[in-house]
Enzyme design. Structure first.
Site, PDB file in Angstrom:
ATOM      1  N   ASP A  16       0.829  -1.211   0.000  1.00  0.00           N
ATOM      2  CA  ASP A  16       0.000   0.000   0.000  1.00  0.00           C
ATOM      3  C   ASP A  16       0.866   1.265   0.000  1.00  0.00           C
ATOM      4  O   ASP A  16       1.979   1.254   0.527  1.00  0.00           O
ATOM      5  CB  ASP A  16      -0.891  -0.035   1.255  1.00  0.00           C
ATOM      6  N   HIS A  33       3.028   3.347  -8.909  1.00  0.00           N
ATOM      7  CA  HIS A  33       2.863   1.904  -9.154  1.00  0.00           C
ATOM      8  C   HIS A  33       4.114   1.333  -9.822  1.00  0.00           C
ATOM      9  O   HIS A  33       4.545   0.228  -9.504  1.00  0.00           O
ATOM     10  CB  HIS A  33       1.630   1.640 -10.006  1.00  0.00           C
ATOM     11  N   LEU A 130       6.558 -17.394  -6.114  1.00  0.00           N
ATOM     12  CA  LEU A 130       5.989 -16.042  -6.057  1.00  0.00           C
ATOM     13  C   LEU A 130       4.521 -16.170  -6.428  1.00  0.00           C
ATOM     14  O   LEU A 130       4.187 -16.695  -7.496  1.00  0.00           O
ATOM     15  CB  LEU A 130       6.694 -15.114  -7.061  1.00  0.00           C
TER      16      LEU A 130
END
Ligand code: FPP
Length: 243
Positions: A16, A33, A130
């Protein structure tokens, strides 16, 4: 390198603060981002360095579809680029890729690319994993599992008596992946935000004010130290050899 013990086997992260990081610098949210993707790459390196085999990252939630169109497109674009650049690197690092979430909602071409990467990287000898949560919601995952179980009961593949915690886990998107031991959430929020609702039942929670794009090795080590200092009881009483 200092020894931290015990270490989590599986870390989950809620990445976040990308938007706030960008805003604070007068940049577009998309640049936050993009920087967030770099942090994720670095996190994967840190997991290797410290010997953590499983990393699960919340990259896009079912709720994120409600964001402005341009931001959703940016995130899809970043993901497509990530797959192109990283798939070969993940292979050479011996890391498998798993996707959790309802990817049928993703653009068709991206969904295909995701499936190709996942299939290419599914080498059973490669022990590190992952997991990217995409178009993911914990409640949605549980409901999809419940539907699949109901279908299997209707088709006489299982009976209601077969439904145990282990059995239920196998119907979840995370089937075969151990539950996370540690959840890290950045940017100061103290919420689960519909992430891994079933799987985080016994995880230790670690929140930091650091924004995801700024999350560094120092923050990572602090989270590991914090984890190692906790006594995990799983509802039991502490065992003498755990202290
Ligand atoms: C939260 O920050 C972050 C997201 C909603 C997306 C996280 C995605 C990435 C790091 C990149 C995509 C991943 C891959 C693998 C390509 P926010 O936008 O909610 O930040 P804010 O709360 O400060 O606005």
């Amino acid at each position: 390198m200092e020894i931290i013990n015990p270490l989590p086997r599986h870390i989950a992260v809620i990445m976040d603060g990308n938007g706030r990081w960008a805003q604070a610098r007068g940049l577009e949210r998309s640049e936050g981002h993009a920087k967030g993707v770099e942090t994720l790459r670095n996190m994967l390196k840190l997991c290797k360095k410290y010997g953590i085999d499983y990393l699960t990252a919340y990259a896009f939630s079912t709720e994120n579809w409600k964001r402005p169109k341009e931001e959703v497109s940016t995130l899809m674009l970043l993901l497509g680029e990530y797959l192109k650049i990283e798939t070969e690197k993940l292979y050479s690092e011996k890391i498998q890729l798993r996707i959790i979430g309802d990817t049928t909602l993703m653009p068709a071409e991206l969904e295909r690319a995701l499936q190709e990467s996942v299939a290419y990287l599914a080498v059973p000898e490669h022990k590190r994993v992952l997991t990217l949560a995409l178009s993911y919601g914990g409640r949605d995952e549980i409901i999809r599992a419940a539907r699949a179980i109901a279908e299997d009961i209707t088709n006489n593949k299982i009976t209601t008596a077969d439904i145990t915690e282990d059995c239920f886990s196998r119907y979840l998107d995370t089937s075969g992946i151990p539950d996370p031991d540690l959840l890290i959430r950045t940017a100061g929020e103290l919420r689960l935000s519909n992430f891994l609702l079933w799987q985080l039942s016994y995880a230790e929670l670690y929140a930091t004010r650091t924004l995801w794009p700024d999350f560094s090795e120092t923050d990572f080590v602090e989270a590991l130290h914090n984890f190692s200092s906790r006594t995990r009881k799983f509802g039991n009483v502490p065992h003498a050899d755990e202290n």
